[in-house]
Enzyme design. Sequence first.
Site, PDB file in Angstrom:
ATOM      1  N   LYS A 115       0.774  -1.251  -0.106  1.00  0.00           N
ATOM      2  CA  LYS A 115      -0.020  -0.078  -0.017  1.00  0.00           C
ATOM      3  C   LYS A 115       1.041   1.176   0.010  1.00  0.00           C
ATOM      4  O   LYS A 115       2.073   1.352   0.383  1.00  0.00           O
ATOM      5  CB  LYS A 115      -0.798   0.124   1.190  1.00  0.00           C
ATOM      6  N   ASP A 155      -6.811   4.540  -5.044  1.00  0.00           N
ATOM      7  CA  ASP A 155      -7.427   4.535  -3.755  1.00  0.00           C
ATOM      8  C   ASP A 155      -8.043   5.524  -3.440  1.00  0.00           C
ATOM      9  O   ASP A 155      -8.204   6.382  -4.616  1.00  0.00           O
ATOM     10  CB  ASP A 155      -6.382   3.881  -2.656  1.00  0.00           C
TER      11      ASP A 155
END
Length: 434
Positions: A115, A155
């Site tokens: 991430k 995201d």
Amino acid sequence: MIQRNPHEPEFHQAVHEVLGSLEPVLERYPQYRKAGILERIVEPERQIIFRVPWVDDSGQVRVNRGFRVQFNSAIGPYKGGLRFHPSVNLGIIKFLGFEQTFKNALTGLPIGGGKGGSDFDPKGKSEGEVMRFCQSFMTELYRHIGADVDVPAGDTGVGGREIGYLYGQYKRITQSYSGVLTGKGLNWGGSLVRTEATGYGLGYFVSEMIQARGRSFQGAKVVISGSGNVAIYATQKVQQLGGTVIALSDSDGYIHDPEGIKLETVKRLKEVERKRIREYALAHPAAVYTEGCSGIWTLPCDIALPCATQNEISEESAKTLIRNGCWAVAEGANMPSTPGAVQQFLAHGVLFGPAKAANAGGVATSALEMSQNSLRYSWSFEEVDAKLKAIMTGIYRDASRAAQEYGSPGNLVSGSNIAGFLKVARAMYEQGVV
């Protein structure tokens, strides 16, 4: 673990939630404990922090902080989104990367967990400012990623526009045209269904979960938090499956439309005009806008789908949902329910789909985009959608089976944790101490 990672409550919460499910697994496989799998699986393989200098439209130099946490590559290259939001810090990125590791494992596809992101806020910035920030961000990130190393995606705060600017800079620096990012434009390597994937996948997962209990979306009243990509396409899929979505929100407040959300209005406001959700009420007089986004969980509903941000459903909100007749909850956002809320749902027999299972559709379709890039080929919308539905159905069945096998039937939180952990742990064990 807490001593080594102070001031990272979201990361601690995610780790405790997973490890709390694993005692029956470790009793059956003591070799995992001996091999230090738990100690290794909570420690990222690599944490990268860098500065991101850029120039705003007035000529002022701004500096943000960039992150990429490459958490676990036991079953494939790191895979996970980039989040641009003021709340981003190392603890948030670690929590997301840890969750991503198990979510990706649940898809059955060969992708590890990672991430990244920045505390940059694209909201209110001009096109030029967003482009210059993205180019600066990629000028550092490019050296840490690659099609067979680490494949970021979008995201919160990172949509098609941002992916385009990031990819353009990567291509300019490396002089290579590879599948190093997913969520790309359809004209240059993107996949059909990627835009809809997380929301559609959530709908498919919930449909499978409630069908197992003899229920369906038909006639159900559904509350969905958020009004971004996930919420919009979850709304679309719920409506296709026969449910009525009566509320959406953003960080300012929520709209309640008892007649059912008019999705074309939300798409126009959010995807074209980039306005706040309060504007919906101006177009539809039957709808009511209320300040304060947490109030959305006071609305009576059959199904609740939190699709906004972490820890948005508190224990009290969960109690209110239960009192008002809610019988199913599934997480479209990452960890949107507090531990107390989850305990309330499980204790009262509410069907509950945890994030790492229920919102895996986005990363699953990203992995399908990677496959198409490798093949230099594109599948049709129908082909990708069918694969997505099969993956989400498989995730539900694997989580349900693991919950049954390890002594917690019907508990998809434990089942998802166990099914994801087993795949990653087996790979780590077989690859030795690395």
